[in-house]
Design an enzyme around this catalytic site. Sequence first.
Site, PDB file in Angstrom:
ATOM      1  N   ASP A  99       0.890  -1.163   0.000  1.00  0.00           N
ATOM      2  CA  ASP A  99       0.000   0.000   0.000  1.00  0.00           C
ATOM      3  C   ASP A  99       0.928   1.213   0.000  1.00  0.00           C
ATOM      4  O   ASP A  99       1.505   1.564   1.033  1.00  0.00           O
ATOM      5  CB  ASP A  99      -0.880  -0.041   1.258  1.00  0.00           C
ATOM      6  CG  ASP A  99      -1.675   1.240   1.456  1.00  0.00           C
ATOM      7  OD1 ASP A  99      -1.692   2.090   0.538  1.00  0.00           O
ATOM      8  OD2 ASP A  99      -2.278   1.387   2.536  1.00  0.00           O
ATOM      9  N   LYS A 120       3.330  11.192  -3.752  1.00  0.00           N
ATOM     10  CA  LYS A 120       2.270  10.512  -4.489  1.00  0.00           C
ATOM     11  C   LYS A 120       1.355  11.502  -5.212  1.00  0.00           C
ATOM     12  O   LYS A 120       0.800  11.190  -6.260  1.00  0.00           O
ATOM     13  CB  LYS A 120       1.465   9.655  -3.508  1.00  0.00           C
ATOM     14  CG  LYS A 120       0.471   8.712  -4.159  1.00  0.00           C
ATOM     15  CD  LYS A 120      -0.187   7.864  -3.087  1.00  0.00           C
ATOM     16  CE  LYS A 120      -1.304   7.026  -3.639  1.00  0.00           C
ATOM     17  NZ  LYS A 120      -1.977   6.272  -2.564  1.00  0.00           N
ATOM     18  N   GLU A 180      -7.024   0.672  -4.489  1.00  0.00           N
ATOM     19  CA  GLU A 180      -7.034   0.584  -3.025  1.00  0.00           C
ATOM     20  C   GLU A 180      -8.369   0.059  -2.480  1.00  0.00           C
ATOM     21  O   GLU A 180      -8.378  -0.829  -1.624  1.00  0.00           O
ATOM     22  CB  GLU A 180      -6.680   1.951  -2.413  1.00  0.00           C
ATOM     23  CG  GLU A 180      -5.191   2.267  -2.588  1.00  0.00           C
ATOM     24  CD  GLU A 180      -4.868   3.748  -2.461  1.00  0.00           C
ATOM     25  OE1 GLU A 180      -5.751   4.530  -2.059  1.00  0.00           O
ATOM     26  OE2 GLU A 180      -3.731   4.126  -2.791  1.00  0.00           O
ATOM     27  N   ASP A 182     -12.342   5.862   2.779  1.00  0.00           N
ATOM     28  CA  ASP A 182     -10.924   5.784   3.136  1.00  0.00           C
ATOM     29  C   ASP A 182     -10.430   7.152   3.607  1.00  0.00           C
ATOM     30  O   ASP A 182     -10.150   8.036   2.797  1.00  0.00           O
ATOM     31  CB  ASP A 182     -10.138   5.285   1.911  1.00  0.00           C
ATOM     32  CG  ASP A 182      -8.650   5.121   2.206  1.00  0.00           C
ATOM     33  OD1 ASP A 182      -8.200   5.542   3.294  1.00  0.00           O
ATOM     34  OD2 ASP A 182      -7.940   4.575   1.351  1.00  0.00           O
TER      35      ASP A 182
END
Lengths: 169, 611
Positions: free
Chosen positions: B8, B70, B147, B169
């Site tokens: 992850d 990211k 994800e 999330d």
Amino acid sequence: MDIENENLDETTEEIFEEEIEQEEQAVPSFQELIEAEKDKYLRLYAEFDNFRKRTVKEKTEMYNNATVDVIAELLPVLDSFERAANADSTDETYKKGVVMLLEQFKNIITKIGAVELEPLGEDFDPNFHNAIKTVETDEFESGKVCQVFQKGFKYKDKLIRPAMVGVSQ
Amino acid sequence: MSKIIGIDLGTTNSCVAVMEGGNPVVITNSEGNRTTPSVVGFSKTGERLVGQIAKRQAVANAKNTISSIKRHMGTDYKVDIDGKKYTPQEVSAMILGKLKADAEAYLGETVTEAVITVPAYFTDSQRQATKDAGQIAGLTVKRIINEPTAAALSYGIDKENEQKVLVYDLGGGTFDVSIIDMGDGVTEVLATAGNNRLGGDDFDQKVINWIVAEFKKANGIDLTGDAMVMQRLKEAAEKAKIDLSNVTTTNINLPFITVDPSGTPCHLDLTLTQAKFNELTSDLVEATIGPVRQAIKDSGLAANEIQKVLMVGGSSRIPAVQDAIKKLLGKELFKGINPDECVALGAAYQGGILGGDVKQGLLLLDVTPLSLGIETAGGICTKMISRNTTIPTKKSQVFSTYSDNQPAVDINVLQGEREFARDNKQLGTFQLNGIAPAPRGVPQIEVSFDIDANGIVHVTAKDLGTGKVQNITITSSTNMSKDDIDKAVRDAEAYADDDKKRRDAVDAKNNGENLTFQCEKALNDFGDKVSAEEKTMIQGKIADLKAELEKEDNTENIKAKTDELQKAFYEISGKVYQQAAPGDGQQYYQEEGGTPPPADDGIIDADFKEV
């Protein structure tokens, strides 16, 4: 006719042979099955063996980790004792009591195995120090720990808590 | 043979997991933590630092420290470090490299393949960039998965029927909501929404602001100027936030936080209630609701068409967040797997499927859904194999007879969690006969349970004296529905107290009967070595105990009389042994024609019923 018949027979035979061959290819032989099972077994056994080795290692580590965790939880109390001992007080007897308490506490965690880091003046090393500010100073060369805000500790080769420091620029 | 790890690769934190024995497990990093900050730093000496260490030097080395890379994946963005330019792929590769090294240290073998997760909204170029990052780090990326899909995999949703799943999330610095359609091995992303500048850190900041304001109100001192103090506040605020996920009030206690202008120390001692916390952060919670509504709308589904709601990311633990989502969707949330880890776990699971570990059935070991045992004296179910034992497995135990010269034993094979045979399911019975005449308790009958990988139970009884064997094979032990199994487990819990009481009563009775039998036998054997008085005394006590044993509902009295008899008998037997020469004790057993049982051979004194 005879010749034709023979030809026909041969062709049929060939077709059958081919079919049989195909069938044989489709059905895995016992040899192949055994190989596959053997592979499964070996993989699982290898995994188990690695698991076993790691478990032994982890068991020995467990005590160390637990010690580190417990000391880490207790350190804020030490910080507070230290602040209390350094605070101004008009009551000297009381202050002495606080200082004694601090010493007592320090002795206990030292006995358990905690070692205080002494970073002042050393090269800043993020493996042991946590920088919370930079300081413009002539007193130290650049990149040195010039202030310690909170003490850091280690236990054997493990870091319990990094020292909270200021770094000279 | 090398394993495929699951990664992850997060904006603020990353996590790596691997399949082990059929289950995905999180790998701890070299610092001993289960997640690694996605931070990269370059020290003055050019050394590359990744994770917690990079984070610690960020303040002192801000321009050479990179976080949240990211956000730039798939763009032309470049980081300039001392004149050298790095692409987001290269920086991400450094993080992946550390995770790879940590996994190798854990597994003790080289790792070359990985499954990496990305947000569902990532474009092709962002996915390609992630794949490239893996390549640079020396990892062949077997698959890039979303994800939310990984989170659903960690919950095993791929094994269920087709359904629509909403994944909420809330991570450290980003918020994503995705609605996915899972089924038949195909996952379709129906809608995504989110806010990539909202996360757990914002909740901490709200608490910090509150503490600062409260302190100023009470002491007139502004704490924000002091870096050290702010560091303490940050830690305390995060701790308070985490506490409030489990308790309704928490104490923020920071003694000697500062000194007032006169030099007097000031302490910070505040109580933060969950209600106050909810009030402070209500705008943040509300900010996540908008995207959830948006995603539902975009998916074209009605709220009641969503079958499951998964909570991912550390901040999804906040009760106010959970309540808001529950209220909005009108359904219970799916929880249970650590929300910080479930994405990595799902990626590892996917790696397991790709590596063949999962599909081959190699790792799909079954367990026995209920306990298995046999009936022993007093109708008790003596468990041989307890529920949730991984199969194949084998267990043996030695039992004995209940009466003198008992010629046969009945083996009644039972399944269930209750203490008594009659409350459990009977799987089968058989008889072992031809036991040589012997006093009760002397024959040794070994009962073995062997469950093979297919769940077939083989029960064997063997008379260790004569070598005679009898067995039964039960094939139907596992074809119980899940409901039946759940009911059996629930019943056992519900009746646990009753059963225990009854079991206690039967145990007391068995013990009492055993003792009277032993004492009577002993008196016969060496009655001439004790005085007539002692003999009468013991006989009296045996009679007392026997009388108690006749009565119903008499457990306490039976226990008392048993203790009394035992004590009296031990005193006398002690004397007898003292009189005897050292060799005599041995001889006593030999005369009986039996061997003295070893001190602790696991023989259970509960016996079979006479047939």
